[in-house]
Design a protein around this motif. Structure first.
Motif, PDB file in Angstrom:
ATOM      1  N   LEU A  50       0.843  -1.190   0.000  1.00 24.67           N
ATOM      2  CA  LEU A  50       0.000   0.000   0.000  1.00 24.67           C
ATOM      3  C   LEU A  50       0.880   1.242   0.000  1.00 24.67           C
ATOM      4  O   LEU A  50       2.058   1.198   0.359  1.00 24.67           O
ATOM      5  N   SER A  51       0.281   2.349  -0.393  1.00 27.95           N
ATOM      6  CA  SER A  51       1.004   3.620  -0.441  1.00 27.95           C
ATOM      7  C   SER A  51       0.125   4.715   0.137  1.00 27.95           C
ATOM      8  O   SER A  51      -1.046   4.501   0.455  1.00 27.95           O
ATOM      9  N   MET A  52       0.692   5.907   0.237  1.00 28.64           N
ATOM     10  CA  MET A  52      -0.075   7.051   0.723  1.00 28.64           C
ATOM     11  C   MET A  52      -1.232   7.362  -0.222  1.00 28.64           C
ATOM     12  O   MET A  52      -2.284   7.836   0.217  1.00 28.64           O
ATOM     13  N   ALA A  53      -1.074   7.083  -1.500  1.00 30.39           N
ATOM     14  CA  ALA A  53      -2.164   7.313  -2.449  1.00 30.39           C
ATOM     15  C   ALA A  53      -3.381   6.470  -2.093  1.00 30.39           C
ATOM     16  O   ALA A  53      -4.525   6.935  -2.191  1.00 30.39           O
ATOM     17  N   HIS A  54      -3.156   5.233  -1.680  1.00 33.44           N
ATOM     18  CA  HIS A  54      -4.280   4.378  -1.278  1.00 33.44           C
ATOM     19  C   HIS A  54      -5.004   4.961  -0.066  1.00 33.44           C
ATOM     20  O   HIS A  54      -6.241   4.935   0.012  1.00 33.44           O
ATOM     21  N   LEU A  55      -4.224   5.485   0.887  1.00 36.82           N
ATOM     22  CA  LEU A  55      -4.834   6.068   2.084  1.00 36.82           C
ATOM     23  C   LEU A  55      -5.688   7.274   1.718  1.00 36.82           C
ATOM     24  O   LEU A  55      -6.835   7.403   2.164  1.00 36.82           O
ATOM     25  N   VAL A  56      -5.144   8.167   0.890  1.00 32.92           N
ATOM     26  CA  VAL A  56      -5.866   9.381   0.504  1.00 32.92           C
ATOM     27  C   VAL A  56      -7.121   9.037  -0.292  1.00 32.92           C
ATOM     28  O   VAL A  56      -8.206   9.578  -0.036  1.00 32.92           O
ATOM     29  N   GLU A  57      -6.992   8.110  -1.249  1.00 31.56           N
ATOM     30  CA  GLU A  57      -8.140   7.792  -2.099  1.00 31.56           C
ATOM     31  C   GLU A  57      -9.199   6.998  -1.346  1.00 31.56           C
ATOM     32  O   GLU A  57     -10.393   7.137  -1.628  1.00 31.56           O
ATOM     33  N   THR A  58      -8.790   6.196  -0.385  1.00 30.73           N
ATOM     34  CA  THR A  58      -9.767   5.463   0.418  1.00 30.73           C
ATOM     35  C   THR A  58     -10.593   6.416   1.267  1.00 30.73           C
ATOM     36  O   THR A  58     -11.769   6.168   1.552  1.00 30.73           O
ATOM     37  N   ALA A  59      -9.977   7.522   1.666  1.00 34.45           N
ATOM     38  CA  ALA A  59     -10.698   8.516   2.478  1.00 34.45           C
ATOM     39  C   ALA A  59     -11.877   9.120   1.729  1.00 34.45           C
ATOM     40  O   ALA A  59     -12.795   9.669   2.343  1.00 34.45           O
ATOM     41  N   ARG A 140       1.676  -0.614  12.574  1.00 33.85           N
ATOM     42  CA  ARG A 140       0.617  -1.298  11.843  1.00 33.85           C
ATOM     43  C   ARG A 140      -0.756  -0.950  12.415  1.00 33.85           C
ATOM     44  O   ARG A 140      -1.731  -0.797  11.669  1.00 33.85           O
ATOM     45  N   MET A 141      -0.844  -0.794  13.714  1.00 35.09           N
ATOM     46  CA  MET A 141      -2.113  -0.406  14.327  1.00 35.09           C
ATOM     47  C   MET A 141      -2.495   1.014  13.920  1.00 35.09           C
ATOM     48  O   MET A 141      -3.661   1.298  13.624  1.00 35.09           O
ATOM     49  N   ALA A 142      -1.502   1.908  13.886  1.00 33.08           N
ATOM     50  CA  ALA A 142      -1.766   3.299  13.502  1.00 33.08           C
ATOM     51  C   ALA A 142      -2.209   3.381  12.045  1.00 33.08           C
ATOM     52  O   ALA A 142      -3.133   4.132  11.703  1.00 33.08           O
ATOM     53  N   TRP A 143      -1.559   2.606  11.175  1.00 32.35           N
ATOM     54  CA  TRP A 143      -1.934   2.598   9.762  1.00 32.35           C
ATOM     55  C   TRP A 143      -3.351   2.049   9.581  1.00 32.35           C
ATOM     56  O   TRP A 143      -4.145   2.600   8.819  1.00 32.35           O
ATOM     57  N   ALA A 144      -3.671   0.986  10.296  1.00 31.39           N
ATOM     58  CA  ALA A 144      -5.014   0.405  10.203  1.00 31.39           C
ATOM     59  C   ALA A 144      -6.061   1.411  10.667  1.00 31.39           C
ATOM     60  O   ALA A 144      -7.114   1.569  10.026  1.00 31.39           O
ATOM     61  N   ASP A 145      -5.773   2.117  11.755  1.00 28.25           N
ATOM     62  CA  ASP A 145      -6.722   3.122  12.244  1.00 28.25           C
ATOM     63  C   ASP A 145      -6.930   4.219  11.211  1.00 28.25           C
ATOM     64  O   ASP A 145      -8.060   4.670  10.971  1.00 28.25           O
ATOM     65  N   ALA A 146      -5.819   4.661  10.592  1.00 29.82           N
ATOM     66  CA  ALA A 146      -5.921   5.731   9.596  1.00 29.82           C
ATOM     67  C   ALA A 146      -6.737   5.279   8.385  1.00 29.82           C
ATOM     68  O   ALA A 146      -7.570   6.023   7.866  1.00 29.82           O
ATOM     69  N   LEU A 147      -6.516   4.053   7.944  1.00 29.05           N
ATOM     70  CA  LEU A 147      -7.214   3.551   6.764  1.00 29.05           C
ATOM     71  C   LEU A 147      -8.708   3.374   7.034  1.00 29.05           C
ATOM     72  O   LEU A 147      -9.547   3.549   6.144  1.00 29.05           O
ATOM     73  N   LEU A 148      -9.045   3.035   8.279  1.00 30.49           N
ATOM     74  CA  LEU A 148     -10.441   2.790   8.629  1.00 30.49           C
ATOM     75  C   LEU A 148     -11.174   4.043   9.097  1.00 30.49           C
ATOM     76  O   LEU A 148     -12.390   4.008   9.296  1.00 30.49           O
ATOM     77  N   GLU A 149     -10.451   5.159   9.276  1.00 32.93           N
ATOM     78  CA  GLU A 149     -11.068   6.394   9.742  1.00 32.93           C
ATOM     79  C   GLU A 149     -12.006   6.958   8.680  1.00 32.93           C
ATOM     80  O   GLU A 149     -11.900   6.643   7.491  1.00 32.93           O
ATOM     81  N   GLU A 150     -12.897   7.839   9.102  1.00 27.50           N
ATOM     82  CA  GLU A 150     -13.848   8.442   8.174  1.00 27.50           C
ATOM     83  C   GLU A 150     -13.151   9.256   7.096  1.00 27.50           C
ATOM     84  O   GLU A 150     -13.497   9.217   5.937  1.00 27.50           O
ATOM     85  N   LYS A 151     -12.155  10.071   7.477  1.00 25.80           N
ATOM     86  CA  LYS A 151     -11.456  10.920   6.512  1.00 25.80           C
ATOM     87  C   LYS A 151     -10.136  11.363   7.117  1.00 25.80           C
ATOM     88  O   LYS A 151      -9.896  11.227   8.321  1.00 25.80           O
ATOM     89  N   LEU A 152      -9.263  11.868   6.239  1.00 28.68           N
ATOM     90  CA  LEU A 152      -7.998  12.397   6.711  1.00 28.68           C
ATOM     91  C   LEU A 152      -8.230  13.735   7.417  1.00 28.68           C
ATOM     92  O   LEU A 152      -9.213  14.430   7.146  1.00 28.68           O
TER      93      LEU A 152
END
Length: 320
Positions: A50-59, A140-152
């Motif tokens: 995964l990359s930061m792009a995935h995090l941003v686009e998932t948001a 890994r826990m912090a990344w999972a929380d960020a990915l599952l959050e409502e938005k950045l």
């Protein structure tokens, strides 16, 4: 050894649908391919970083329920692997080039904490980092929380949007100028000159880190060498090839989503084994592979093409 497969966001959506809502995948072959890729990932035969792009686009993805399914699928499949920020890869490609060394896939894809972020400092040339299991678990826990959050956070989105708008505006302005002033130009040289200006701060830093004095810069980088300099760098070379190809088409409008598509997919194409891209950028990257001198990933536009290639690795022809 596990193959590194970088999936564009739309193919992660297919992977999530294959797991949680297979009826939404219209093409049976694509559904079957997604199932096979899940099996390969679970068996450890492929890595799906995964990359930061995935995090941003998932948001920004769909409804709350579909977004959480997408995020969960990513967390189930990535096994802790990330791709460095393209800005970091770009910087250290330059450093390596001036030092006469080479950036490798092991440098670009890692499980290291904080590795997707633009301020991450890779341990290139310093040997493997020592394992800190508590740090790794916390990350890994912090990344999972960020990915599952409502938005950045709003401030992060605002900063990201500002960079994207500036980049898209600069290329749109250049494309407009070239369209309004048609003449016989070396488009690869025009693009390389644009990249030289865009990366002037990174280049200055790279020269300093490489111990090259200002008086010696022209021996490494000048008007006669700039195209070849960028071309031989896996990520920068891919950006050059795609950008110059797009600038040749006066009607091709640059929009803000192009930044993620170009930077992340070109970065992955320079270092991964396989990339499954969105159609427009993926097609450009496929064409670039025929001219770009550095080794590249095999670029696909859908999962079924990827699986055929994984199952018949001797086939290295065009990928559609």
């Amino acid at each position: 050894m596990s193959k590194v497969v970088y999936l564009d966001q739309n193919h992660w959506i297919t992977m999530a649908q294959a797991r949680f809502a297979p009826e939404k995948i219209q093409k049976t072959e694509e559904l079957e391919a997604a199932k096979v890729l899940w099996e390969l990932a679970i068996a450890g035969q492929v890595r799906l970083p995964l990359s930061m792009a995935h995090l941003v686009e998932t948001a920004h993805a769909g409804t709350k329920s579909s977004r959480r399914r997408l995020a969960q699928a990513m967390l189930d499949g990535y096994d802790g692997w990330h791709m460095l920020s393209p800005l970091v890869v770009r910087r250290y490609e330059l450093v390596s080039a001036f030092r006469g060394t080479t950036l490798t896939a092991k440098d670009v894809f890692t499980t290291a904490a904080n590795s997707p972020f633009f301020n991450y400092i890779p341990s290139i040339g310093r040997g493997p980092r020592s394992k800190n299991h508590l740090e790794d678990l916390s990350w890994r826990m912090a990344w999972a929380d960020a990915l599952l959050e409502e938005k950045l956070p709003d401030e992060e989105l605002a900063a990201t949007n500002a960079v994207i708008e500036q980049w898209a505006t600069a290329l749109s302005t250049l494309a407009q100028y070239l369209r309004d002033h048609p003449e016989d130009r070396d488009m690869r040289l025009v693009t390389a000159a644009h990249m030289l200006g865009d990366q002037r701060m990174d280049i200055a830093q790279a020269l300093s880190l490489a111990g090259i004095e200002e008086k010696d810069v022209s021996a490494h980088l000048n008007a006669g060498t700039v195209v070849d300099f960028f071309t031989r760098l896996p990520f920068n070379g891919g950006v050059l090839e795609v950008t110059q190809a797009r600038l040749r088409n006066a009607s091709d409008k640059w929009v803000r989503n192009d930044l993620n598509d170009l930077f992340y997919l070109a970065c992955a194409a320079g270092y991964a084994d396989y990339v499954v891209a969105e159609k427009k950028t993926g097609t450009f990257l496929q064409h670039a592979a025929h001219t770009h001198a550095a080794p590249r990933a095999l670029v696909h536009l859908n999962l079924r093409s990827l699986i055929r290639d994984l199952q018949t690795p001797q086939d290295v022809g065009p990928h559609q």
